[in-house]
Each structure stands twice: as C-alpha cells, then as structure tokens.
Design a protein around this motif. Structure first.
Motif, mmCIF file in Angstrom:
data_model
loop_
_atom_site.group_PDB
_atom_site.id
_atom_site.type_symbol
_atom_site.label_atom_id
_atom_site.label_comp_id
_atom_site.label_asym_id
_atom_site.label_seq_id
_atom_site.Cartn_x
_atom_site.Cartn_y
_atom_site.Cartn_z
ATOM 1 N N UNK A 78 0.825 -1.206 0.000
ATOM 2 C CA UNK A 78 0.000 0.000 0.000
ATOM 3 C C UNK A 78 0.861 1.260 0.000
ATOM 4 N N UNK A 79 1.979 1.228 0.710
ATOM 5 C CA UNK A 79 2.879 2.380 0.695
ATOM 6 C C UNK A 79 3.435 2.610 -0.708
ATOM 7 N N UNK A 80 3.808 1.543 -1.389
ATOM 8 C CA UNK A 80 4.322 1.677 -2.755
ATOM 9 C C UNK A 80 3.221 2.122 -3.714
ATOM 10 N N UNK A 81 2.011 1.628 -3.511
ATOM 11 C CA UNK A 81 0.889 2.074 -4.336
ATOM 12 C C UNK A 81 0.670 3.574 -4.175
ATOM 13 N N UNK A 82 0.714 4.040 -2.943
ATOM 14 C CA UNK A 82 0.485 5.461 -2.678
ATOM 15 C C UNK A 82 1.522 6.329 -3.367
ATOM 16 N N UNK A 83 2.721 5.798 -3.551
ATOM 17 C CA UNK A 83 3.807 6.571 -4.154
ATOM 18 C C UNK A 83 3.747 6.602 -5.677
ATOM 19 N N UNK A 84 3.315 5.483 -6.308
ATOM 20 C CA UNK A 84 3.526 5.419 -7.752
ATOM 21 C C UNK A 84 2.461 4.701 -8.567
ATOM 22 N N UNK A 85 1.395 4.224 -7.952
ATOM 23 C CA UNK A 85 0.410 3.457 -8.718
ATOM 24 C C UNK A 85 -0.346 4.336 -9.718
ATOM 25 N N UNK A 86 -0.529 3.815 -10.934
ATOM 26 C CA UNK A 86 -1.270 4.511 -11.982
ATOM 27 C C UNK A 86 -2.333 3.574 -12.563
ATOM 28 N N UNK A 87 -3.417 4.138 -13.109
ATOM 29 C CA UNK A 87 -4.397 3.286 -13.786
ATOM 30 C C UNK A 87 -3.833 2.752 -15.092
ATOM 31 N N UNK A 88 -4.395 1.662 -15.564
ATOM 32 C CA UNK A 88 -4.051 1.182 -16.901
ATOM 33 C C UNK A 88 -4.471 2.249 -17.915
ATOM 34 N N UNK A 89 -3.620 2.579 -18.868
ATOM 35 C CA UNK A 89 -3.981 3.600 -19.859
ATOM 36 C C UNK A 89 -5.311 3.300 -20.543
ATOM 37 N N UNK A 90 -6.128 4.344 -20.669
ATOM 38 C CA UNK A 90 -7.399 4.312 -21.394
ATOM 39 C C UNK A 90 -8.480 3.474 -20.710
ATOM 40 N N UNK A 91 -8.286 3.071 -19.451
ATOM 41 C CA UNK A 91 -9.309 2.264 -18.789
ATOM 42 C C UNK A 91 -10.598 3.069 -18.588
ATOM 43 N N UNK A 92 -10.494 4.351 -18.342
ATOM 44 C CA UNK A 92 -11.698 5.166 -18.154
ATOM 45 C C UNK A 92 -12.529 5.206 -19.424
ATOM 46 N N UNK A 93 -11.885 5.386 -20.556
ATOM 47 C CA UNK A 93 -12.602 5.385 -21.835
ATOM 48 C C UNK A 93 -13.242 4.031 -22.098
#
Length: 217
Positions: A78-93
């Motif tokens: 969770x600490x690493x997620x808070x620092x650098x996690x990103x969504x998969x590109x274009x998942x919102x679309x």
C-alpha cells in the motif's frame, strides 16, 4: 457476444500494479528467509493470492513464516501504491463505452482492491461490487471467485465475460464457464504472454483498453 456482466481483474487490468506488487513480494519474502527475485515472483505467483503463494512456499520450506509477514506485505504494498500506482492507460474510456454492469474479481484483499481503485480514481466505477479471493475457499485458478462474483451480481456464469492478465485468471474464468479475454497491456507483460493466455483459454488477446468495446457489444 453481448454479456450481461463484465468482470474485471484488478491488478494489471484496471491498475498497472503488477511490477510494484511483485517487487514488494520479492523483497518481503527475501527478508523473511526465502530469497526470490521480482521476476521469479511474477513467473510463479502472478494472478494468485498471497495466501496461496504463502501456503506453497511454506510447504516447500517445511516451516511457517512469522505471523507478521502478511501485515508487513500489505503495509509495504500500500505504501508503494500510494507513491507510484497509476491506472491502466485508457481504462476510463473503456469503462465509459460499456453499457453492461461491471464488477471486480481480484486475488488481492478487499483492502488492497479499494486502496488501489481509490488511488487511481476508479473506486466509484465499481463499488460496492468488489470481490476478493479472501471471500472464497480457493483462489484462482479455481473458479470459486468468479462464481461468487456472478452469484452476487445475479448473472449466470455463461452470460459473463472476464478480463484477465494472468494464466491463473484465464483458467479460473474458463473453469467457471465464462468467456475470458486476455489483456497484455500492463507494464509487467513480457513477450510470449499473449501465447500463454491464449493457450490457457482466452478467446481474444488485446493490449489497448480502447479495443475492449470491439469485443463486447
């Protein structure tokens, strides 16, 4: 096909987390006396729950890990997620283009799923329909988690499509009687993953979430 429910894995499908997770798992296991590399974690345990991985390693070692292993692992991830996690590109679309109900079925804990989705702005897209391997007796590649998700959503398994990035996930979806699509667009996916997912039973392989609507009518 036109399914009545689209089931998404979380790690490597909604959020680009597998490289982070495998690195943290490798560091934590090594600290606890089981030297292993990030690449080896990915090869052996990608798509499986930490509970299943722990059981396998403890059986191999002939001893159990200390009680605080899971707590350390969760905290570090969770600490690493808070620092650098990103969504998969274009998942919102991709989600915007779907008209069917969606849910998450992940090998991660509910805490980890919620944290990752909140961090990437996707939580409201799925809550409260978040399902975890900790809710069933057997994680992927068993069908239990996918059958649990379909039952909770009130949809027959044959009317579900699953989006997965791992061999255990594809195997579990197929064992549940669902159509499985293999996604290979995460940063952890190496050459050859497409062939492995197809061999496991994925009916379609794709690497860009903008393609998803081409397969789900």
């Amino acid at each position: 096909m036109r399914p009545d429910l689209v089931i998404f894995d979380c790690d490597g499908v909604l959020v680009d987390s597998e490289v982070i997770s495998c690195r943290v798992h490798a560091e934590t296991l090594t600290r606890h006396g089981y030297p292993i590399t990030t690449e080896q974690v990915a090869e052996r345990f990608l798509g499986r729950s930490s509970r299943e991985a722990r059981r396998e390693i403890e059986a191999e070692l002939g001893r159990v890990f200390s009680d605080d292993l899971e707590a350390q692992l969760v905290a570090d991830v969770l600490r690493s997620f808070a620092e650098s996690l990103e969504p998969i590109p274009h998942i919102t679309a991709a989600l915007d283009a779907l008209t069917q109900p969606v849910c998450v079925a992940s090998s991660g804990t509910l805490e980890r799923i919620a944290f990752a989705l909140n961090r990437t702005g996707l939580y409201r897209r799925f809550a409260p329909n978040l399902f975890s391997a900790e809710q069933v007796a057997h994680g992927k590649p068993a069908p239990d988690l996918f059958l649990h998700a379909a039952r909770q959503m009130g949809v027959p398994p044959s009317r579900c499509v699953v989006i997965e990035d791992s061999v255990p996930g594809i195997l579990g979806a197929r064992a549940a009687g669902m159509t499985a699509l293999g996604f290979v667009g995460g940063s952890h996916c190496l050459p050859g993953m497409d062939a492995r997912l197809r061999a496991a039973g994925a009916s379609v392989i794709f690497d860009d979430m903008r393609q998803l609507s081409d397969f789900i009518i």
